[in-house]
Design a protein around this motif. Sequence first.
Motif, mmCIF file in Angstrom:
data_model
loop_
_atom_site.group_PDB
_atom_site.id
_atom_site.type_symbol
_atom_site.label_atom_id
_atom_site.label_comp_id
_atom_site.label_asym_id
_atom_site.label_seq_id
_atom_site.Cartn_x
_atom_site.Cartn_y
_atom_site.Cartn_z
ATOM 1 N N ILE A 47 -6.046 2.874 4.550
ATOM 2 C CA ILE A 47 -7.115 3.704 3.963
ATOM 3 C C ILE A 47 -6.643 5.151 3.850
ATOM 4 O O ILE A 47 -6.842 5.788 2.814
ATOM 5 N N SER A 48 -5.974 5.665 4.878
ATOM 6 C CA SER A 48 -5.536 7.064 4.759
ATOM 7 C C SER A 48 -4.473 7.220 3.674
ATOM 8 O O SER A 48 -4.482 8.208 2.945
ATOM 9 N N VAL A 81 0.855 -1.202 0.000
ATOM 10 C CA VAL A 81 0.000 0.000 0.000
ATOM 11 C C VAL A 81 0.885 1.244 0.000
ATOM 12 O O VAL A 81 0.660 2.185 -0.763
ATOM 13 N N GLN A 82 1.917 1.233 0.836
ATOM 14 C CA GLN A 82 2.805 2.405 0.905
ATOM 15 C C GLN A 82 3.502 2.636 -0.435
ATOM 16 O O GLN A 82 3.608 3.758 -0.908
ATOM 17 N N GLU A 83 3.921 1.528 -1.047
ATOM 18 C CA GLU A 83 4.596 1.627 -2.340
ATOM 19 C C GLU A 83 3.638 2.179 -3.415
ATOM 20 O O GLU A 83 3.968 3.124 -4.127
ATOM 21 N N LEU A 84 2.446 1.616 -3.485
ATOM 22 C CA LEU A 84 1.504 2.003 -4.552
ATOM 23 C C LEU A 84 0.946 3.411 -4.341
ATOM 24 O O LEU A 84 0.618 4.104 -5.301
ATOM 25 N N SER A 135 -3.778 9.218 -2.105
ATOM 26 C CA SER A 135 -3.194 8.955 -3.428
ATOM 27 C C SER A 135 -4.235 8.930 -4.546
ATOM 28 O O SER A 135 -3.890 8.803 -5.712
ATOM 29 N N GLY A 136 -5.516 9.051 -4.214
ATOM 30 C CA GLY A 136 -6.501 9.023 -5.294
ATOM 31 C C GLY A 136 -7.921 8.813 -4.816
ATOM 32 O O GLY A 136 -8.263 9.114 -3.678
ATOM 33 N N LEU A 137 -8.728 8.301 -5.744
ATOM 34 C CA LEU A 137 -10.147 8.088 -5.479
ATOM 35 C C LEU A 137 -10.348 6.693 -4.883
ATOM 36 O O LEU A 137 -9.940 5.701 -5.494
#
Length: 169
Positions: free
Chosen positions: A91-92, A67-70, A97-99
Amino acid sequence: MSRGKNIVLLGFMGTGKTSVGKSLAKRLDMTFVDMDDVIVQREGKSVSDIFAQDGESHFRQLERNLVQELSAESGKVIAPGGGIVLNPDNISDFESSGLVICLTATPETILDRVKDDKHRPLLEEGDKLEKIKSILDKRIDLYNAISRQLPTDGLSVDDVVDNVIELYR
Ligand code: S3P
């Protein structure tokens, strides 16, 4: 929302994250990332084997790292595993990072979609519908906390993709 941002499709197992995500990415000319697939590829073993050999908490840490990478990337349609909501930091990071959209479905629809699958360790033992209901019950507040919700019952993949695109534009 800038077009470079990610689109993240959350939801319980069987809500259509992967099939909707693949088709959505094609329609928007974005790159599709199935997080389970990336983890399986990198670890060289199935999700079931990771759970059995390394434990669920190790799998959750692998998810957290990814998640951190993406979240530092852009232009991706991301389908995480259904348990991604268990860590609020996921989630945060995704929200920044987007929608983020949560796909939903009734336990009966979910059962219909996953009943023949062999690769979901959490549904391996016992009555599948009861298992789905009990895990969903434990997580429902986490899924409901996502502000954008899209029901998928009775809808085709294309219908859901249309609805996601409407939210995106
Ligand atoms: C899980 C969902 C699965 C997979 C793992 C755990 C969960 O992904 O990550 O089996 O905890 O809900 P899908 O939602 O793609 O089935």
